[in-house]
Design a protein around this motif. Structure first.
Motif, mmCIF file in Angstrom:
data_model
loop_
_atom_site.group_PDB
_atom_site.id
_atom_site.type_symbol
_atom_site.label_atom_id
_atom_site.label_comp_id
_atom_site.label_asym_id
_atom_site.label_seq_id
_atom_site.Cartn_x
_atom_site.Cartn_y
_atom_site.Cartn_z
ATOM 1 N N TYR A 51 0.857 -1.175 0.000
ATOM 2 C CA TYR A 51 0.000 0.000 0.000
ATOM 3 C C TYR A 51 0.898 1.231 0.000
ATOM 4 O O TYR A 51 2.042 1.169 0.442
ATOM 5 N N SER A 54 3.580 2.995 2.970
ATOM 6 C CA SER A 54 4.259 2.021 3.820
ATOM 7 C C SER A 54 5.771 2.272 3.781
ATOM 8 O O SER A 54 6.260 3.090 3.013
ATOM 9 N N LYS A 55 6.503 1.533 4.575
ATOM 10 C CA LYS A 55 7.960 1.697 4.571
ATOM 11 C C LYS A 55 8.571 1.206 3.260
ATOM 12 O O LYS A 55 9.727 1.460 2.981
ATOM 13 N N ASP A 57 7.419 2.168 0.306
ATOM 14 C CA ASP A 57 6.800 3.073 -0.654
ATOM 15 C C ASP A 57 7.603 3.229 -1.944
ATOM 16 O O ASP A 57 7.031 3.272 -3.027
ATOM 17 N N SER A 73 -3.273 4.272 -0.923
ATOM 18 C CA SER A 73 -2.948 4.552 0.473
ATOM 19 C C SER A 73 -4.129 4.088 1.329
ATOM 20 O O SER A 73 -5.212 3.787 0.808
ATOM 21 N N VAL A 93 -3.157 -2.134 9.157
ATOM 22 C CA VAL A 93 -1.856 -2.298 8.506
ATOM 23 C C VAL A 93 -0.886 -3.012 9.433
ATOM 24 O O VAL A 93 -1.008 -2.957 10.654
ATOM 25 N N PRO A 95 2.807 -2.522 9.721
ATOM 26 C CA PRO A 95 3.847 -1.635 9.200
ATOM 27 C C PRO A 95 5.198 -2.304 8.952
ATOM 28 O O PRO A 95 5.891 -1.947 8.013
ATOM 29 N N GLY A 98 4.596 -4.157 5.686
ATOM 30 C CA GLY A 98 3.977 -3.402 4.607
ATOM 31 C C GLY A 98 2.694 -4.021 4.098
ATOM 32 O O GLY A 98 2.290 -3.792 2.962
ATOM 33 N N TRP A 99 2.031 -4.797 4.927
ATOM 34 C CA TRP A 99 0.780 -5.454 4.542
ATOM 35 C C TRP A 99 -0.410 -4.664 5.036
ATOM 36 O O TRP A 99 -0.323 -3.896 5.976
ATOM 37 N N MET A 100 -1.554 -4.915 4.419
ATOM 38 C CA MET A 100 -2.779 -4.332 4.926
ATOM 39 C C MET A 100 -3.951 -5.259 4.702
ATOM 40 O O MET A 100 -3.939 -6.107 3.805
#
Length: 114
Positions: A51, A54-55, A57, A73, A93, A95, A98-100
């Protein structure tokens, strides 16, 4: 295809999409098609390994740019689902990875047959 599912209206209590929304051709129309096959107050669950915001990005934006993938986002997910008529939208999320996970309820559809 999510754009034209071969199921009757209001057929499902729950619809899941795991690692697929990136490829949906028209997110607004595709979400309308998902709502069509869902019973009133059914649940939609979207799980995604990326998404925006996220870290990861930098990688995610590169995949969007080069690979033509769609990536939202957290706020865009909430707004897009609400615009499509879903309610009780909850985005969770993870973090570090990086999943949601997005969970939303379908509202009553104009053509719901229950």
């Amino acid at each position: 295809s999510v754009s034209s599912m071969p199921f009757p209206d209001a057929a499902f209590d729950c619809v899941t999409a795991v690692e697929t929304y990136y490829f949906w051709p028209d997110i607004a129309a595709d979400l309308a098609e998902v709502r069509r096959v869902m019973k009133t107050n059914g649940q939609l669950v979207i799980i995604a390994g990326m998404y925006l915001g996220s870290k990861f990005d930098k990688r995610n934006r590169k995949l969007v740019r080069i690979g033509g993938l769609r990536c939202f986002s957290v706020q865009e997910f909430e707004e897009t689902l609400q615009d499509a008529g879903f309610h009780n939208v909850a985005v969770t999320v993870e973090p570090r990875k990086g999943w949601m996970c997005v969970i939303a309820e379908s509202g009553p559809a104009d053509n719901a047959k229950e």
